[in-house]
Enzyme design. Structure first.
Site, mmCIF file in Angstrom:
data_model
loop_
_atom_site.group_PDB
_atom_site.id
_atom_site.type_symbol
_atom_site.label_atom_id
_atom_site.label_comp_id
_atom_site.label_asym_id
_atom_site.label_seq_id
_atom_site.Cartn_x
_atom_site.Cartn_y
_atom_site.Cartn_z
ATOM 1 N N HIS A 1 65.653 26.138 -39.133
ATOM 2 C CA HIS A 1 66.001 27.710 -38.782
ATOM 3 C C HIS A 1 65.581 26.900 -36.894
ATOM 4 C CE1 HIS A 1 63.591 31.482 -38.991
ATOM 5 N NE2 HIS A 1 63.251 31.741 -37.906
ATOM 6 N N ASP B 1 54.241 38.272 -40.089
ATOM 7 C CA ASP B 1 55.288 37.726 -39.246
ATOM 8 C C ASP B 1 56.507 39.036 -39.142
ATOM 9 O OD1 ASP B 1 57.184 37.291 -37.101
ATOM 10 O OD2 ASP B 1 58.318 36.210 -38.502
ATOM 11 N N ARG C 1 57.312 43.243 -31.558
ATOM 12 C CA ARG C 1 57.484 41.912 -30.158
ATOM 13 C C ARG C 1 58.762 42.673 -30.137
ATOM 14 N NH1 ARG C 1 58.056 36.734 -32.592
ATOM 15 N NH2 ARG C 1 58.752 35.976 -29.832
ATOM 16 N N SER D 1 55.291 33.021 -35.097
ATOM 17 C CA SER D 1 56.552 34.036 -35.509
ATOM 18 C C SER D 1 57.392 32.609 -36.977
ATOM 19 C CB SER D 1 57.955 33.943 -35.033
ATOM 20 O OG SER D 1 59.015 34.394 -35.884
ATOM 21 N N LYS E 1 56.356 31.412 -41.083
ATOM 22 C CA LYS E 1 57.687 31.745 -42.301
ATOM 23 C C LYS E 1 58.035 30.122 -43.291
ATOM 24 C CE LYS E 1 60.954 33.846 -40.116
ATOM 25 N NZ LYS E 1 60.151 34.237 -38.071
#
Ligand code: URA
Length: 433
Positions: A82, A161, A168, A183, A187
């Site tokens: 990620h 999330d 956000r 976040s 995930k």
């Protein structure tokens, strides 16, 4: 327990306990807390920060706000990656099929654009027909059948999330260490991998503007990983200028397709290989990082990574004719070249400003429901360290409207700093394990 007391506590700079964070996550996910109340709490967290204990509790509550995938049928070690986000970041589009081409299963859930940064899911959807929203059984079947699936957050994984991330984005609360850590890690925990490689971007086009923040974010994500039994490695990468040359959904897809065929910009290659080498190491397929990089390069050069990408696109309903012939992608109606008014070396290209310009052209969203124009964006023709002559092309604008193109041209001329110093940029800044 009620949300107003929780908001007040955080507003006054106090620490929230596990039960309060779990209450907020559960009730907001179930739509029992209004968006404006969640926005107030998120803003209070943004302003007052969180202790590591709070960040860990928030993350675990978010991770278990929906399903948690079990990928153990694909092996003992499942790796995921990620990025904390950036401008021009097309790494996943190249790296995911590359890793799958090594026989390592890839179960990838990618986000949409956030703030001025682009999202891989949006970029994948620039391929006509490609479905990022397949159900869980198809996601799993695709991994079984071709070793890879790349989707967006449609499954019931970390639904908290999904809501908080979108919120956000609309209340200027993206750049926060506890919010980014929770976040990403929620995930990743829900997605089922037990090995995680994180690209922690750092610089003007990243949420972390300086190295100490990037290191702090890395350390907390590694700690959360430990708590959840997920071995995590963070690679801090340079996002002081956009990654690669293209910014904008179709434009980045085209750059990624070319990269998969071996025509890969140096900085993109550095990030792809560094992350990839650690992914290979974490699944136990090679301890030597430099050797792993070489093996990955082989699979780019022999076409295996590209062929895996074709398989992925086909499997998820995308039209592979576009991949085979990139000329088929719809083009923006206005193409405008930006010519340098100075000579010298490019010293600075503020990535956040370039990202915002691409967003204004229509490549990103300003509100949750905005549509994206896949064809628009900016291609940089010169990057930091390049020599530029007066009148030489420094960038190309792809727009759907003449006025926007002209305004963007003026802005790009201001954003490019051209001077006497030839600066050498380093792509990989630090590795934290
Ligand atoms: N990527 C995410 O998934 N979440 C963030 O908050 C930032 C980048």
């Amino acid at each position: 327990m009620n949300i107003i007391d929780i908001i007040a506590k955080k507003r006054d700079g106090m620490e929230l306990n596990k039960e309060e964070l779990e209450f907020f996550v559960k009730e907001y996910t179930n739509n029992h807390i209004e968006d404006y109340q969640a926005a107030a709490l998120i803003m209070a967290i943004y302003i007052n920060g969180m202790t590591n204990e709070e960040t860990k509790n928030l993350t675990i509550a978010m991770a278990y706000s929906g399903d948690v995938l079990n990928l153990s049928e694909f092996g003992k070690n499942i790796v995921d990656k990620h990025s904390t986000g950036g401008v021009g970041d097309k790494v996943t589009i190249i790296l995911a099929p590359l890793i799958a081409s090594m026989g390592i299963p890839v179960a990838k859930m990618s986000g949409r654009g956030l703030g001025y940064t682009g999202g891989t899911a949006d970029k994948m959807e620039s391929i006509p027909g490609y479905n990022t929203g397949i159900p869980e059984n198809e996601f799993i079947n695709n991994i079984k059948k071709i070793g890879i699936s790349l989707i967006t957050q449609t499954l019931n994984l970390a639904p908290a999330d999904k809501k908080i991330y979108a919120l956000r984005d609309t209340i200027a609360c993206t750049e926060s260490i506890p919010l980014i850590a929770s976040s990403i890690m929620s995930k990743k925990i829900a997605s089922g991998a037990n090995k995680i490689v994180l690209d922690v971007t750092c610089g003007s086009g990243a949420f972390m503007k300086n190295l100490s923040d990037a290191e702090e974010l890395s350390k907390i994500m590694i700690e959360i990983g430990k708590l959840a039994n997920r071995e995590t490695v963070c690679i801090i990468t340079n996002m002081d200028q956009p990654l690669g040359y293209a910014i904008g959904n179709t434009l980045e897809m085209i750059e990624a397709i070319k990269a998969l065929k071996g025509d890969i910009p140096k900085d993109v290659q550095d990030v792809v290989l560094e992350l990839g080498a650690y992914m290979v190491k974490l699944v136990g397929k090679g301890d030597n990082i430099e050797e792993n990089k070489n093996k990955l390069l082989v699979n780019i050069n022999n076409g295996k990574a590209y062929n895996k990408f074709i398989e992925l696109v086909k499997q998820q309903g995308g039209n592979i004719e576009y991949i085979k012939d990139i000329e088929k992608f719809p083009k923006a109606p206005i193409v405008k070249e930006v010519l340098s008014i100075k000579e010298g070396f490019v010293e600075k290209i503020n990535a956040e400003e370039i990202g915002k310009l691409a967003c204004d052209l229509g490549a990103g969203r300003k509100t949750k429901t905005d549509n994206i124009d896949m064809s628009v964006g900016i291609v940089l023709n010169k990057k930091i360290g390049d020599r530029v002559a007066k009148g030489e092309k420094i960038a190309t604008i792809y727009a759907n409207n003449k006025e926007k193109a002209e305004k963007t041209e003026q802005e790009i001329l201001k954003i490019y700093r051209i001077g006497k110093d030839q600066i050498k940029e380093k792509t990989i800044i630090n590795i934290i394990k």
